[in-house]
Motif scaffolding. Structure first.
Motif, PDB file in Angstrom:
ATOM      1  N   TRP A  63       0.825  -1.209   0.000  1.00  0.00           N
ATOM      2  CA  TRP A  63       0.000   0.000   0.000  1.00  0.00           C
ATOM      3  C   TRP A  63       0.864   1.267   0.000  1.00  0.00           C
ATOM      4  N   ALA A  64       1.826   1.337   0.899  1.00  0.00           N
ATOM      5  CA  ALA A  64       2.658   2.544   0.984  1.00  0.00           C
ATOM      6  C   ALA A  64       3.578   2.696  -0.215  1.00  0.00           C
ATOM      7  N   SER A  65       3.887   1.624  -0.912  1.00  0.00           N
ATOM      8  CA  SER A  65       4.702   1.719  -2.125  1.00  0.00           C
ATOM      9  C   SER A  65       3.867   2.175  -3.316  1.00  0.00           C
ATOM     10  N   VAL A  66       2.608   1.754  -3.346  1.00  0.00           N
ATOM     11  CA  VAL A  66       1.705   2.181  -4.416  1.00  0.00           C
ATOM     12  C   VAL A  66       1.212   3.610  -4.183  1.00  0.00           C
ATOM     13  N   GLU A  67       0.940   3.940  -2.916  1.00  0.00           N
ATOM     14  CA  GLU A  67       0.405   5.262  -2.567  1.00  0.00           C
ATOM     15  C   GLU A  67       1.256   5.855  -1.438  1.00  0.00           C
ATOM     16  N   PRO A  68       2.460   6.355  -1.757  1.00  0.00           N
ATOM     17  CA  PRO A  68       3.361   6.843  -0.707  1.00  0.00           C
ATOM     18  C   PRO A  68       2.826   8.050   0.045  1.00  0.00           C
ATOM     19  N   ARG A  69       2.002   8.846  -0.591  1.00  0.00           N
ATOM     20  CA  ARG A  69       1.287   9.958   0.040  1.00  0.00           C
ATOM     21  C   ARG A  69      -0.142   9.913  -0.463  1.00  0.00           C
ATOM     22  N   GLU A  70      -1.059  10.350   0.387  1.00  0.00           N
ATOM     23  CA  GLU A  70      -2.464  10.222   0.024  1.00  0.00           C
ATOM     24  C   GLU A  70      -2.745  10.883  -1.322  1.00  0.00           C
ATOM     25  N   GLY A  71      -3.338  10.087  -2.216  1.00  0.00           N
ATOM     26  CA  GLY A  71      -3.705  10.605  -3.525  1.00  0.00           C
ATOM     27  C   GLY A  71      -2.589  10.628  -4.544  1.00  0.00           C
ATOM     28  N   PRO A 102      -0.391   2.504   5.290  1.00  0.00           N
ATOM     29  CA  PRO A 102       0.743   3.436   5.221  1.00  0.00           C
ATOM     30  C   PRO A 102       0.727   4.402   6.406  1.00  0.00           C
ATOM     31  N   PRO A 103       1.897   4.892   6.810  1.00  0.00           N
ATOM     32  CA  PRO A 103       1.949   5.799   7.974  1.00  0.00           C
ATOM     33  C   PRO A 103       1.091   7.048   7.815  1.00  0.00           C
ATOM     34  N   TRP A 104       0.957   7.571   6.607  1.00  0.00           N
ATOM     35  CA  TRP A 104       0.160   8.780   6.445  1.00  0.00           C
ATOM     36  C   TRP A 104      -1.296   8.570   6.840  1.00  0.00           C
ATOM     37  N   LEU A 142     -11.292  -0.280   0.845  1.00  0.00           N
ATOM     38  CA  LEU A 142     -12.061  -0.571  -0.367  1.00  0.00           C
ATOM     39  C   LEU A 142     -11.586   0.295  -1.530  1.00  0.00           C
ATOM     40  N   GLY A 143     -11.248   1.538  -1.233  1.00  0.00           N
ATOM     41  CA  GLY A 143     -10.750   2.408  -2.298  1.00  0.00           C
ATOM     42  C   GLY A 143      -9.446   1.902  -2.883  1.00  0.00           C
ATOM     43  N   THR A 144      -8.523   1.466  -2.027  1.00  0.00           N
ATOM     44  CA  THR A 144      -7.247   0.933  -2.511  1.00  0.00           C
ATOM     45  C   THR A 144      -7.456  -0.344  -3.305  1.00  0.00           C
ATOM     46  N   ALA A 145      -8.268  -1.257  -2.777  1.00  0.00           N
ATOM     47  CA  ALA A 145      -8.525  -2.507  -3.491  1.00  0.00           C
ATOM     48  C   ALA A 145      -9.159  -2.244  -4.855  1.00  0.00           C
ATOM     49  N   GLU A 146     -10.055  -1.265  -4.926  1.00  0.00           N
ATOM     50  CA  GLU A 146     -10.704  -0.963  -6.203  1.00  0.00           C
ATOM     51  C   GLU A 146      -9.698  -0.416  -7.211  1.00  0.00           C
ATOM     52  N   ARG A 147      -8.781   0.430  -6.770  1.00  0.00           N
ATOM     53  CA  ARG A 147      -7.768   0.963  -7.691  1.00  0.00           C
ATOM     54  C   ARG A 147      -6.894  -0.160  -8.248  1.00  0.00           C
ATOM     55  N   VAL A 148      -6.478  -1.067  -7.373  1.00  0.00           N
ATOM     56  CA  VAL A 148      -5.672  -2.203  -7.829  1.00  0.00           C
ATOM     57  C   VAL A 148      -6.476  -3.049  -8.820  1.00  0.00           C
TER      58      VAL A 148
END
Length: 699
Positions: A63-71, A102-104, A142-148
């Motif tokens: 998750w943090a590698s795909v989305e290192p900062r929100e958005g 992710p930490p953010w 759910l948002g992350t899973a949908e993007r993947v």
């Protein structure tokens, strides 16, 4: 919170097999390219080809590698990895990337963090530091899973969706405010009105009567013993809530890719947190993780139990070994490396017991992080290592067994196993703190394993037709319907063995009055007035012809019992608090059945001796007699082709007489081929120390 329901147009028959595109069995593991530089990722593809890897799990903790900062998204490395794997002929079990936040996210929304029963908040810095009950976390997941899903829906490498990872492994019970709200809703759905809840929980005791569902709390830390049914329902709720989280992610994936199967990796055999039998219908294929315990000399037997339980969850269908280790793990007190040949034996023992895959955590051993000492297919020592050469050899063995795919394990023995009974049995304020649910489960399983008896581990809710031997250890909590299924097995002609502390309570953990063992009292013809648990270190002697040498020691548990006229006292107590009272009984049931009761904890020798007697009585002893430390397990294909996996866990060569394994339509002396070596055999088969042979019987 976004909640999902299964797509109305979803057609289960349209879901393709998880192993479509694979030739034979699956071989691979958890791949984490985000931990490595580009040149290492390129080498990975070369090494996967060398080892014969044909499937990997990908992006589990990404998750943090795909989305290192929100958005802000970085898909490049994952796009390239998917493309390279496809070009190399490697299929992908693609994860939802939600297993570690992710930490953010926890910095922005600390309210999503889970809590312990004492109110301690579990903070960011590990994995699964999220409350599945919190709507904010659920929306983000759910948002992350949908993007993947939308990005890789049409990628040709995609074979299977890997939902989250080992759900409930690190936080099976969350006591946060969000969990409390969800618990109340679960109770409303289960009991409808608060009066029924009060009755189920026995709240007249200690002035716990609830005025409304709003009065309910999770079983938080308190002054003294907690309400046992409240704890039991919280266990049930927690298992259901994790399944509900899985369903939300799965249903989202089905909306995007209705043809792609979904699963998540269970931890059957080692984890009390979830009732996996209740999960089975929601998994397109059952996947399981298992790790041996280095300090346990019987770790190969515990492995067999986990595999048989995974097959039981799958209803007998082939399943996926999603994770095990090539060598040492990183989380035991002393993480010893595996012995030569142990990885091969472990891997093929899972295949013998129904897995159509051999997968590991992880592909490449990490150089940093909490699991850097956890072994991988590519070790720290790299290509020039004995472990890597063993991995390549294992890949060749898995390829050689390709024709075994889809075949099934056949068994006429059932061991009844139940998570609800486990949860209830292992609570405190019972007659002795020394009694633990898994104690008798594993004692009887090990005895049958040593006899070479293949066991189906099944829930009490499953029909027991087709089993000639049914073993029911410590089924402390049981419903009327489930108890009736056990009785029906004996009525039908099966030999049924039930151990102490079974049938004691109903599904609400309320005592069945009138004498123990409650639900099984009539079947067994035994009525116990009181339990007489033994003190620590105290033993008794029991005597009877079904015991080695006519007598055996026992400990932990005795009962003040009387028996009906048609019940045989097979063994009685010689001493202790109840001399002369029955310790082991047998009651004939109908023309062919029998109901045995073991009212004490036998020594290992006592269990072994009695297990042989009941297995002989039931006619389930294997056709191939195996010495201690050797297992022989049969898989049978739809066309009737039989495969015998013979695994020698000893340090000496053994020779087995395979004559008894011959099909009735074949010649009197069996012939066949060892799939691993290509050698043919006839009659006797020799297996070297620590070796494995997989024998295809000639028709």
């Amino acid at each position: 919170m976004r909640r999902r329901t299964a797509p109305s147009a979803f057609d289960p028959s349209a879901v393709r097999p998880w192993n479509s595109g694979l030739d034979g069995l699956a071989f691979g593991g958890d791949y984490n390219p985000e931990q490595w530089a580009e040149e290492v990722r390129l080498e990975d593809i070369e090494l996967m080809r060398e080892a014969g890897v044909n499937i990997v799990s990908l992006a589990i903790f990404a998750w943090a590698s795909v989305e290192p900062r929100e958005g802000e998204f970085d898909w490049g490395w994952l796009d390239a990895t998917m493309d390279r794997l496809h070009e190399a002929g490697v299929r992908v079990a693609l994860a939802t990337a939600t297993a570690a936040v992710p930490p953010w996210l926890t910095r922005k929304h600390p309210e999503i963090l889970p809590q312990r029963a004492d109110g301690t908040v579990l903070h960011q810095g590990s994995r699964q530091t999220y409350s599945i009950h919190h709507p904010v976390f659920r929306d983000y997941a759910l948002g992350t899973a949908e993007r993947v899903a939308r990005r890789y829906a049409d990628h040709p490498a995609l074979a299977l969706w890997h939902v989250d990872n080992e759900l409930g492994c690190h936080c099976p019970r969350d006591y946060s405010p969000a969990a409390a709200d969800a618990f109340r809703e679960w109770l409303r759905a289960r009991y409808t009105d608060v009066d029924r809840l009060n009755e189920a929980w026995g709240t007249a005791f200690w002035s716990q009567r609830l005025g409304s569902f709003d009065d309910v709390l999770p079983p938080l830390e308190t002054t003294a013993m907690q309400n046992p049914t409240q704890r039991l329902d919280f266990d049930r709720f927690s298992s259901d809530a994790l399944l509900d989280y899985y369903r939300d992610l799965r249903d989202l994936l089905r909306e995007v890719t209705p043809q792609v199967p979904t699963t998540t990796n269970l931890m059957a055999g080692s984890h009390a947190g979830m009732d996996y039998f209740s999960w089975a219908d929601d998994l397109d294929v059952v996947a399981n993780d298992h790790y041996t315990t280095a300090a346990d000399p019987d770790r190969h037997v515990q492995l067999a139990f986990s595999a048989d339980l995974a097959r039981g969850i799958a209803g007998g269908a082939p399943w996926i070994l999603m994770e095990h280790s090539t060598s040492a793990v990183n989380w035991q007190p002393r993480n010893r490396a595996k012995q030569p040949g142990e990885m091969l034996r472990n891997s093929l023992a899972h295949v013998a017991r129904g897995s159509d895959a051999v997968m590991f955590f992880q592909w490449r051993q990490s150089k940093a992080g909490a699991e850097k000492y956890h072994s991988g297919l590519v070790p720290h020592a790299g290509r020039d290592s004995e472990l890597w050469r063993d991995v390549v050899a294992l890949g060749g063995a898995v390829r050689a067994l390709g024709e075994v795919r889809g075949s099934r394990v056949l068994s006429r023995t059932a061991l009844v196993f139940d998570w609800n009974a486990w949860w209830a049995c292992d609570q405190d304020v019972h007659p002795t703190e020394g009694l633990q649910y898994l104690d008798q489960v594993m004692a009887w399983y090990k005895a049958l394993w040593r006899l070479g008896v293949t066991v189906d581990v099944v829930p009490p809710s499953r029909d027991l037709d087709g089993y000639d031997l049914v073993v029911v250890p410590n089924l402390y909590l049981v419903s009327d319907d489930d108890a009736a299924r056990v009785r029906a097995a004996a009525d039908r002609g099966a030999t049924v063995l039930i151990t102490y502390f079974s049938g004691i309570t109903d599904e609400h953990d309320h005592i069945r009055l009138g004498g123990y063992p409650g639900a099984f009292r009539e079947l067994l013809g035994v009525r116990t007035e009181e339990f007489f648990p033994l003190q620590e270190g105290e033993t008794v002697r029991i005597s009877g012809e079904s015991l080695p040498g006519g007598s055996a020691p026992a400990d932990l548990w005795t009962e003040k019992s009387t028996i009906a006229d048609d019940v045989e006292a097979v063994a009685t107590y010689d001493d202790g608090p109840l001399p002369g009272r029955p310790a082991i009984t047998r009651r004939p049931v109908g023309p062919d059945g029998a109901a045995w009761y073991v009212a004490t904890r036998l020594s290992d020798d006592g269990v072994a001796h009695l297990a042989r007697r009941i297995a002989t009585e039931a006619g389930v002893l294997p056709a191939i007699a195996v010495p201690d430390g050797v297992e022989a397990v049969h898989r049978v294909a739809e066309d009737g082709t039989g495969y015998i996996f013979v695994i020698n866990h000893t340090d000496a060569e053994v020779t087995l007489d395979a004559t008894g394994a011959v099909p009735s339509s074949a010649a009197s002396v069996p012939t066949g081929t060892d799939l691993l070596t290509g050698e043919t055999f006839s009659g006797e088969v020799s297996i070297a120390a620590g070796a494995v042979r997989v024998l295809r019987l000639a028709a």
